[in-house]
Design an enzyme around this catalytic site. Structure first.
Site, PDB file in Angstrom:
ATOM      1  N   GLU A 145      -2.567 -64.377  -9.378  1.00  0.00           N
ATOM      2  CA  GLU A 145      -3.309 -63.234  -9.899  1.00  0.00           C
ATOM      3  C   GLU A 145      -4.758 -63.601 -10.195  1.00  0.00           C
ATOM      4  OE1 GLU A 145      -0.068 -60.390  -9.958  1.00  0.00           O
ATOM      5  OE2 GLU A 145      -2.231 -60.315  -9.869  1.00  0.00           O
TER       6      GLU A 145
ATOM      7  N   ASP B  44       4.757 -60.195   0.769  1.00  0.00           N
ATOM      8  CA  ASP B  44       3.842 -59.258   1.410  1.00  0.00           C
ATOM      9  C   ASP B  44       2.497 -59.840   1.839  1.00  0.00           C
ATOM     10  OD1 ASP B  44       3.181 -59.614  -1.234  1.00  0.00           O
ATOM     11  OD2 ASP B  44       3.064 -57.508  -1.752  1.00  0.00           O
TER      12      ASP B  44
ATOM     13  N   GLU C 234       8.887 -47.650  -8.176  1.00  0.00           N
ATOM     14  CA  GLU C 234       8.749 -49.103  -7.982  1.00  0.00           C
ATOM     15  C   GLU C 234       9.783 -49.625  -6.997  1.00  0.00           C
ATOM     16  OE1 GLU C 234       6.267 -52.261  -9.766  1.00  0.00           O
ATOM     17  OE2 GLU C 234       6.204 -50.452  -8.572  1.00  0.00           O
TER      18      GLU C 234
ATOM     19  N   GLU D 248      -1.257 -49.441  -2.888  1.00  0.00           N
ATOM     20  CA  GLU D 248      -0.934 -49.843  -1.518  1.00  0.00           C
ATOM     21  C   GLU D 248      -0.792 -48.663  -0.565  1.00  0.00           C
ATOM     22  OE1 GLU D 248      -0.312 -53.249  -4.044  1.00  0.00           O
ATOM     23  OE2 GLU D 248       0.453 -51.187  -4.190  1.00  0.00           O
TER      24      GLU D 248
END
Length: 931
Positions: free
Chosen positions: A147, A294, A388, A406
């Protein structure tokens, strides 16, 4: 990304444009080369409407960014319900989610290049000055390497990239001298100790002040990391090396990617979700394109675009071939086992996979991108937001939605590739839903439950870094942006890195000498950056023709199948097999299924999975019959569940200054009217006296015609309901007496009766935990008259109220802030954990004399229905799990123990525990990936 500027080094002005890396240019062409292809299809959107929507995005950004700066800065993030900043250590821990917070003004750094994209250059200059003046990167705090890299390092580099661009233009940032780059370099060196492993894979966390393994570091004992966590570093680290000339950053990131490539499963060419950073063993061996993996795939392709290294493209194409072979089941993308890729690992998908259609656009594989995007859009139209996680039959699996960007990202890239105005309408829907359901006086609040519309007190930094950037670019024409966006590539956090880095400071060898590539099928590369005439074969309705069959995929309607049956009956032909008649043990039925292209797969847990391959049907008519059969099976399952499912309810504050923007998650009652079947109840609230409501009310005039507030405890829920009903109340809200309890951290339960006939209770009753109830109590103290709506889910706000609200929005924000300052204990935090949605396998029943009994919704034994263990999956997107049904049991529990879970599946306990553990592991990985 159709062209790029010339190379440059650190600390110099950008020179005149020069030829740049051909491979990067070729890959970049895939994004925009087809923008003029579409001449028909969806009605074109006028320039005026596009400008109006673009201006609306600007206003929304100002609302979010302005409230962060006013109420939260220099904290990392804004808490929009309580109008204050989220500071690590000062708020209850949310677990791994908090690892993104490092006391470094995260939202401000993450928003830097968004300000420039939105033409807010003066605000950008002010923001850069604040970062240089206020931000400290030497805090004693443990943060996520992943992150911190994508949000903070990426934010600093994106800010630096656009700062030097503005300086070169000559109007803004003339004082700038690479200060953001120096901060990025400082942060890069702070992250390097995380790579001190034998494999070269980084530790998942690091202490910004003390590094790894020191006693005061409080980290360095971890053994596992997610694939995306280790494989999403190359863009930022390589850019840092190219900007500064310090090659060590790119070298470390390349080594981590090399190791992941070496550890791929060689027979399937897939990677798992979690890997041991010391041994390289796969810890979780399921594979997909969502949470945990991803951005690893994303960075392989984008590293080729940015750095011009063919090895990254070879690796991406090898993985992509495996994804399309095993994981892609258009329009679905389902996780599989890396060693047994023909076996699905789960029957649900997570929201993070919504980025994948955008990546497929960059790859040049448009058709599956359109299919998956359309499927996701249908889910959004059903729930307003993308849950989610959702099942293969499009039911909610995890109900929260933290305002993820996204889907907006993929919408933007599909519009860039096709020019189809349909995607502008999709973007318009996203804007409307955000304003309608997520907007609150102090910003935009994440959705705690998309089914009820309840909010969560969080506004993640990625919302400002990505969502507004993609939405604005979707509606902007080239002249609306002060620089050429095609000169840059987007990181996974939508930060902008200039493509001219491909020819700058190339001191790292491009040739990978540590990897041996498998022999690849050359046809695997046919779809890399193709000519647009191959993408769109002279058919302006190409994308529409792909989307059309998916329009009803979520609604499960099948008009053609119904017509086919009616015609068959009129002609006297034997009707095809109906779902209600199907028996899995009947050989004749199995033969009919085979003819319709439907096959049976026996799963190891005892269930039978139905899968339809239309291409395997005996004829097109049989294929239609197969599709109708699958849809009937879904409808049959839905009907069986209709009376059994009991989702949470909603308490919506509709009076000034909230106007329906604050929605609280509430538990239902076993008695009184069911709000899902009866009209919602609206009224002002009033506290009962006595507050526990356990005896005749002494203030009946205060609650007459109102919704009574009662405290939990000292008597049965039903007794409280009768007492306030006798006093003339039109509804009741029971507030938990356990101070600090919240629906974010405790599972909801159903208020039980008292063991007697409760038909005499005719008013609706809902239960709120302490923190949610505290918001109403604080509102009463501030405004005296507070009106709420009790319903099964949040309702649309009154347009007249919206108009009344507009001129006083500033005052509303101040009032909401005052409520927060008076009640600092209100802190709606944390995500719904998987434990909250797991089955309570050992509910404890209490006698009717126990006080405030709470009923759980738990699993029951399966009945003798022959279809009980059937799961159906259609490759057209139609699927259902017939044993995934809720069974209500009127169990009760003691007042001191509200932690009764909501049941999900009627399954044996071993299967329940296995699913539970799988969900927990998956959710933990999602926490590490852009949460």
């Amino acid at each position: 990304m159709s062209e790029a500027g010339g190379g440059r080094g650190s600390g110099s002005s950008v020179p005149q444009r020069a030829p740049w890396s051909l491979v990067a240019a070729t890959a970049a062409l895939c994004l925009v080369s087809a923008t003029s292809v579409w001449t028909a299809g969806a009605a074109p959107m006028s320039r005026e409407e596009k400008q109006k929507l673009g201006n609306q995005v600007l206003e929304m950004f100002d609302h979010a960014y302005g409230n962060y700066m006013e109420h939260a800065y220099p904290a990392d993030e804004l808490m929009p319900l309580t109008c204050r900043g989220r500071i690590r250590g000062q708020e209850p821990s949310r677990g791994d989610v908090d690892d993104a917070l490092g006391k470094f003004s995260l939202t401000l750094i993450d928003s830097l290049d968004t300000l420039v994209v939105l033409n807010k250059t003066k605000e950008f200059e002010d923001a850069v000055r604040k970062v240089l003046r206020d931000v400290n990167l030497d805090n004693d705090v443990v943060v996520s390497v992943f992150e911190t890299n994508i949000r903070v390092l990426g934010g600093l580099l994106g800010g630096h990239s656009l700062a030097i661009m503005l300086k070169e233009k000559g109007e803004y940032m003339q004082w700038y001298n690479d200060e953001l780059l120096q901060m990025a370099k400082q942060l890069g060196y702070k992250l390097l100790p995380a790579f001190n492993t034998t494999s070269g894979l980084p530790y998942p966390r690091i202490n910004l002040k003390f590094g790894i393994r020191k006693p005061e570091a409080r980290t360095g004992t971890e053994t596992d990391t997610c694939t995306a966590c280790a494989g999403t570093l190359i863009l930022e680290f390589a850019a840092l090396s190219r900007f500064t000339g310090a090659t060590i950053f790119e070298e470390y990131a390349r080594k981590a990617l090399d190791f992941l490539w070496e550890k791929r499963q060689r027979s399937s060419n897939l990677v798992g979700v979690t890997i041991n950073i010391h041994t390289g063993d796969w810890v979780r061996k399921d594979s997909g394109v969502g949470a945990g993996i991803d951005s690893y795939y994303e960075y392989l392709l984008k590293a080729y675009v940015l750095l011009g290294d063919d090895s990254f493209l070879e690796r991406f194409n090898t993985h992509y071939d495996a994804i399309m072979r095993y994981i892609s089941q258009p329009p679905l993308l389902l996780d599989v086992h890396i060693h047994k890729p023909m076996l699905n690992a789960r029957t649900w998908m997570d929201a993070l996979l919504a980025f994948f259609p955008g990546l497929q656009v960059l790859k040049g594989d448009i058709r599956p991108a359109i299919e998956t995007h359309e499927m996701l859009y249908q889910v959004i139209k059903k729930h307003n937001f993308l849950p989610e996680a959702f099942t293969t039959d499009f039911r909610v699996h995890w109900a929260q939605h933290p305002l993820r960007p996204e889907f907006a990202e993929s919408t933007y890239f599909l519009y860039k590739a096709t020019g189809d105005p349909y995607y502008l309408e999709v973007g318009k829907t996203l804007i409307e839903n955000l304003n309608k359901y997520a907007r609150v006086p102090c910003g935009f609040a994440a959705m705690k439950d998309v089914r009820t519309g309840s909010h969560e007190d969080r506004m993640d930094s990625f919302f400002l870094a990505e969502m507004f950037k993609y939405l604005y670019l979707l509606f902007a024409d080239k002249e609306d942006i002060i620089f050429d966006i095609e000169d840059y590539i987007f990181t996974t956090e939508a930060h902008l890195l200039p493509l001219w880095l491909s020819t700058t400071n190339q001191r790292v060898s491009k040739k990978n000498t540590t990897s041996e590539y498998t022999e690849l099928d050359d046809s695997n590369f046919d779809w890399t950056c193709p000519n647009t005439q191959i993408l769109f074969p002279n058919d302006p309705l190409y994308a529409q023709s792909i989307r059309e069959p998916l329009k009803n995929v979520v609604d499960k309607s099948c008009p053609r199948g119904i017509i086919r049956v009616e015609e068959s009956l009129r002609s006297g032909a034997k009707p095809p097999l109906r779902a209600r008649d199907f028996m899995a043990t009947n050989p004749e039925h199995l033969e009919i299924l085979k003819k319709m292209g439907v096959s049976l797969i026996h799963l190891k847990d005892g269930r039978v999975q139905l899968v339809q391959h239309a291409i395997q049907a005996a004829s097109s008519i049989d294929a239609e019959d197969g599709l109708r059969f699958m849809q009937e099976m879904i409808e049959l399952s839905s009907q069986q569940q209709k009376e059994q499912q009991l989702p949470p309810r909603a308490v919506q504050i509709v009076s000034h200054p909230f106007f329906g923007r604050v929605v609280l998650t509430a538990g239902p009652a076993q008695f009184g009217p069911d709000l899902s079947k009866h009209k919602e109840t609206r009224g002002f609230v009033a506290s009962s006296k006595p507050y526990n409501g356990c005896s005749e009310l002494t203030n009946p005039e205060a609650v007459m015609g109102k919704i009574a507030l009662i405290q939990r405890g000292q008597c049965m829920f039903a007794e409280k309901a009768r007492n306030i009903q006798n006093a003339g109340a039109i509804g009741g809200i029971v507030i938990d007496d356990n101070e600090g309890s919240s629906s974010d951290t405790a599972p909801l339960f159903q208020m039980a009766g008292d063991g007697k006939d409760t038909d005499d209770i005719t008013i609706p009753m809902l239960f709120l935990f302490s923190k949610e109830g505290g918001i109403i109590l604080d509102a009463i103290r501030e405004y005296e008259e507070v009106e709420v709506l009790l319903s099964d889910k949040a309702k649309d706000r009154d347009p007249e109220m919206e108009n009344e609200e507009q001129p006083s929005s500033e005052n509303d924000s101040q009032s909401a802030e005052q409520i927060a300052s008076r009640s600092q204990e209100i802190d709606l935090v944390d995500q719904e954990s998987p434990e909250e949605s797991s089955v309570n396998s050992h509910p404890e029943a209490l006698s009717p004399v126990d006080t405030d009994s709470a009923a759980s919704v738990s699993s029951s034994e399966q009945d003798s229905n022959p279809m009980e263990n059937l799961e159906t999956t259609s490759l057209d997107g139609e699927c259902t799990d017939l044993d995934n049904q809720l069974q209500e049991q009127p169990e009760t529990e003691e007042d001191s123990n509200p932690n009764v879970s909501w049941g999900k599946k009627a399954q044996p306990i071993d299967s329940i525990l296995a699913d539970w553990n799988e969900d927990i592991e998956a959710f933990e990985m999602m926490d590490k990936d852009e949460l």
